[in-house]
Design a protein around this motif. Sequence first.
Motif, PDB file in Angstrom:
ATOM      1  N   THR A  25       0.572  -1.194  -0.170  1.00 10.98           N
ATOM      2  CA  THR A  25       0.274  -0.001   0.293  1.00 10.98           C
ATOM      3  C   THR A  25       0.836   1.283  -0.016  1.00 10.98           C
ATOM      4  O   THR A  25       1.796   1.208   0.311  1.00 10.98           O
ATOM      5  CB  THR A  25      -1.122  -0.008   1.305  1.00 10.98           C
ATOM      6  OG1 THR A  25       0.351  -0.050   2.452  1.00 10.98           O
ATOM      7  CG2 THR A  25      -2.166  -1.480   1.049  1.00 10.98           C
ATOM      8  N   THR A  27      -0.531   3.906   1.094  1.00 14.68           N
ATOM      9  CA  THR A  27      -0.975   4.843   2.100  1.00 14.68           C
ATOM     10  C   THR A  27      -1.002   4.082   3.565  1.00 14.68           C
ATOM     11  O   THR A  27      -0.986   2.527   3.460  1.00 14.68           O
ATOM     12  CB  THR A  27      -2.710   4.921   2.187  1.00 14.68           C
ATOM     13  OG1 THR A  27      -1.936   6.100   0.975  1.00 14.68           O
ATOM     14  CG2 THR A  27      -3.204   6.135   3.428  1.00 14.68           C
ATOM     15  N   THR A  28      -0.448   4.533   4.525  1.00 12.18           N
ATOM     16  CA  THR A  28      -0.308   3.396   5.991  1.00 12.18           C
ATOM     17  C   THR A  28      -1.455   4.053   6.843  1.00 12.18           C
ATOM     18  O   THR A  28      -1.686   5.408   6.847  1.00 12.18           O
ATOM     19  CB  THR A  28       1.050   4.083   7.205  1.00 12.18           C
ATOM     20  OG1 THR A  28       1.718   4.285   6.284  1.00 12.18           O
ATOM     21  CG2 THR A  28       0.978   3.729   7.979  1.00 12.18           C
ATOM     22  N   TYR A  29      -2.418   3.238   7.582  1.00  6.71           N
ATOM     23  CA  TYR A  29      -3.518   2.807   7.495  1.00  6.71           C
ATOM     24  C   TYR A  29      -3.383   3.214   9.461  1.00  6.71           C
ATOM     25  O   TYR A  29      -2.173   2.306   9.486  1.00  6.71           O
ATOM     26  CB  TYR A  29      -4.329   1.947   7.335  1.00  6.71           C
ATOM     27  CG  TYR A  29      -5.090   2.252   6.029  1.00  6.71           C
ATOM     28  CD1 TYR A  29      -5.929   3.631   5.419  1.00  6.71           C
ATOM     29  CD2 TYR A  29      -4.060   1.760   4.694  1.00  6.71           C
ATOM     30  CE1 TYR A  29      -5.821   3.461   4.395  1.00  6.71           C
ATOM     31  CE2 TYR A  29      -4.514   2.629   3.355  1.00  6.71           C
ATOM     32  CZ  TYR A  29      -4.843   3.056   3.452  1.00  6.71           C
ATOM     33  OH  TYR A  29      -5.742   3.650   1.233  1.00  6.71           O
ATOM     34  N   ASN A 233     -12.054  10.940   1.483  1.00  5.77           N
ATOM     35  CA  ASN A 233     -11.725   9.819   0.688  1.00  5.77           C
ATOM     36  C   ASN A 233     -12.421   9.657  -0.700  1.00  5.77           C
ATOM     37  O   ASN A 233     -11.749   8.231  -1.119  1.00  5.77           O
ATOM     38  CB  ASN A 233     -12.298   9.191   1.775  1.00  5.77           C
ATOM     39  CG  ASN A 233     -11.585   8.582   3.031  1.00  5.77           C
ATOM     40  OD1 ASN A 233     -10.413   8.824   2.864  1.00  5.77           O
ATOM     41  ND2 ASN A 233     -12.425   8.328   4.149  1.00  5.77           N
ATOM     42  N   ASN A 350      -4.282  -4.580   6.604  1.00  6.58           N
ATOM     43  CA  ASN A 350      -3.882  -3.199   5.879  1.00  6.58           C
ATOM     44  C   ASN A 350      -3.778  -3.798   4.515  1.00  6.58           C
ATOM     45  O   ASN A 350      -2.957  -2.618   4.045  1.00  6.58           O
ATOM     46  CB  ASN A 350      -3.219  -1.853   7.454  1.00  6.58           C
ATOM     47  CG  ASN A 350      -4.182  -1.628   8.326  1.00  6.58           C
ATOM     48  OD1 ASN A 350      -5.298  -1.820   8.023  1.00  6.58           O
ATOM     49  ND2 ASN A 350      -3.634  -0.574   8.660  1.00  6.58           N
ATOM     50  N   ALA A 355      -7.493  -1.932   4.397  1.00  6.92           N
ATOM     51  CA  ALA A 355      -8.404  -0.608   5.014  1.00  6.92           C
ATOM     52  C   ALA A 355      -8.803   0.396   3.371  1.00  6.92           C
ATOM     53  O   ALA A 355      -8.951   1.708   4.089  1.00  6.92           O
ATOM     54  CB  ALA A 355      -7.381   0.051   5.729  1.00  6.92           C
ATOM     55  N   THR A 359     -12.011   2.339   5.653  1.00  2.00           N
ATOM     56  CA  THR A 359     -11.406   3.203   6.202  1.00  2.00           C
ATOM     57  C   THR A 359     -11.291   2.686   7.794  1.00  2.00           C
ATOM     58  O   THR A 359     -12.517   3.262   8.064  1.00  2.00           O
ATOM     59  CB  THR A 359     -11.629   4.652   6.154  1.00  2.00           C
ATOM     60  OG1 THR A 359     -11.947   4.924   4.592  1.00  2.00           O
ATOM     61  CG2 THR A 359     -10.554   5.469   6.366  1.00  2.00           C
ATOM     62  N   TYR A 380     -14.147   1.127  10.018  1.00  2.52           N
ATOM     63  CA  TYR A 380     -13.651   0.577   8.912  1.00  2.52           C
ATOM     64  C   TYR A 380     -14.851   0.766   8.191  1.00  2.52           C
ATOM     65  O   TYR A 380     -15.272   0.047   7.121  1.00  2.52           O
ATOM     66  CB  TYR A 380     -13.559  -0.741   9.780  1.00  2.52           C
ATOM     67  CG  TYR A 380     -12.508  -1.203  10.466  1.00  2.52           C
ATOM     68  CD1 TYR A 380     -11.501  -1.693  10.808  1.00  2.52           C
ATOM     69  CD2 TYR A 380     -12.625  -1.209  11.946  1.00  2.52           C
ATOM     70  CE1 TYR A 380     -10.505  -0.751  11.115  1.00  2.52           C
ATOM     71  CE2 TYR A 380     -11.927  -1.171  13.530  1.00  2.52           C
ATOM     72  CZ  TYR A 380     -10.747  -1.519  12.563  1.00  2.52           C
ATOM     73  OH  TYR A 380      -9.751  -1.695  13.918  1.00  2.52           O
ATOM     74  N   ASP A 382     -15.300   3.816   4.322  1.00  3.34           N
ATOM     75  CA  ASP A 382     -15.571   5.145   3.739  1.00  3.34           C
ATOM     76  C   ASP A 382     -16.976   6.031   3.840  1.00  3.34           C
ATOM     77  O   ASP A 382     -16.791   6.523   3.425  1.00  3.34           O
ATOM     78  CB  ASP A 382     -14.279   5.606   2.719  1.00  3.34           C
ATOM     79  CG  ASP A 382     -14.834   4.279   2.282  1.00  3.34           C
ATOM     80  OD1 ASP A 382     -16.015   3.416   1.544  1.00  3.34           O
ATOM     81  OD2 ASP A 382     -14.150   3.699   0.590  1.00  3.34           O
TER      82      ASP A 382
END
Length: 471
Positions: A25, A27-29, A233, A350, A355, A359, A380, A382
């Motif tokens: 990924t 993006t770090t969730y 988002n 993740n 994720a 989200t 969890y 969006d």
Amino acid sequence: MLHPLLRASALLVPVLLISNLTQATETTYPIQDTPLTGGDGSVKQHDQNAYSLPLANMSMTKRLDFSVGNSFFRNPWVVAPASTDARDGLGPLFNTNSCQGCHLKDGRGHAPASIDTPSVSLFLRLSVPADPEQDADLLREHGLKPAPIYGGQLQTSAIPGMKPEADMIVEWQSVTQTLGDGTKVVMRKPVYHIENPNYGPLPNDLLTSPRVAPQMIGLGLVEAIPEAALLANEDPDDANGDGISGRANRVWDRVAKQTVVGRFGWKAGQPSIMQQSMDAFAGDMGLTSTVTPATDCTPQQQCDRFPNGGDIEVTDNVANFINFYATSLAVPTRREQDNPQVQRGASVFNDIGCAACHTPRYTTGQVERPELSGQVIWPYSDFLLHDMGPGLADGRPEFLADGNEWRTPPLWGLGLTKVVNPQAGFLHDGRAETVEHAILWHDGEARPAADQYRMLPQAERDALLRFLNSL
């Protein structure tokens, strides 16, 4: 439902996939670091009543309002006229006689197990294709064009002297998927039939959408998420090229009399809990309210032949109690959060891209109710629309949502679903008997993440499933 972030090109060979999970990924969730999934209002309740408690941070005075709302939610409505005039006016056409009839113990409903089993908490939404110009007002305010004679929902029950609209029959077929290590998973696929229509032939161009009742927890917290946080988002054109093109549904708010972001319902077709609840009263039970003054009965069905419970059957006072109850149901706390396998599963969630649509975290805004304000929550989701592929498509648009799109449902409380209702299923129609089945049904934008899951070794799959069960 679990959604992806990864491109299909990330699916190389199992060894490379496993070794590069942490690079999957962009993006770090966040990983949940508190058991308080629903903020300060979370409750430590993990039995069959896990979904039915009020917010832990709510005052005792407000808990009395919660109890009153609960009574109207739980108790059945009856045919008018009746001595219980606060709850009369059911029908003449309906699907159930109480909110609890679909939302069993405030949890998810379930699909009928066989052709001979009546449907208790799954129904069919109806519509026909609309003309964007001729039907512009209908599309703006309702998001669809109801079917002639049969309206927007198939009603399978009726009061004495009235015939139900038709019978809904669900037939199950078996589908087998093979995972990367050779494990075979047998799942079920529903086929829907409408039989014995009592008010004339069904339209040839009829569109149907099966809907199972969702769980009720955390709704007030979702309503308190700032709209800007949801829109942040959005990526409708996939500008960042990650394969995810989530977009908000825009729906008509009858109270505000304007188009707003939808955040409730399987296609995010509802702007608020009040409107969703009053539409359920009208569509599921044939009861009118100020917010929804007309039921799904059509002129051809002549429902006005029967007594009603008043011009407005769900009074504003009752509607407010119902709304307070629905927005005050607490989210259960996390379980096994410190278990190493659960922690590993959170990382896998993740890393393989779940994720990206589910989200993990939000902070609610400042709203009229202090117990819902400024809460750090972990739903969890969006709450946006995503193309889930042809396998889950219903082919029925709703406002901006097309026939392939569904709103990402929140995952909080997921592991308690079958504790609350052992028959409950997952996904919009309850077809998935397990969480793993739900993952494997993911397609469209979610296909890369589902493929990642298929290729995981069993230990990693078990870790992910245990994490999901901890929510």
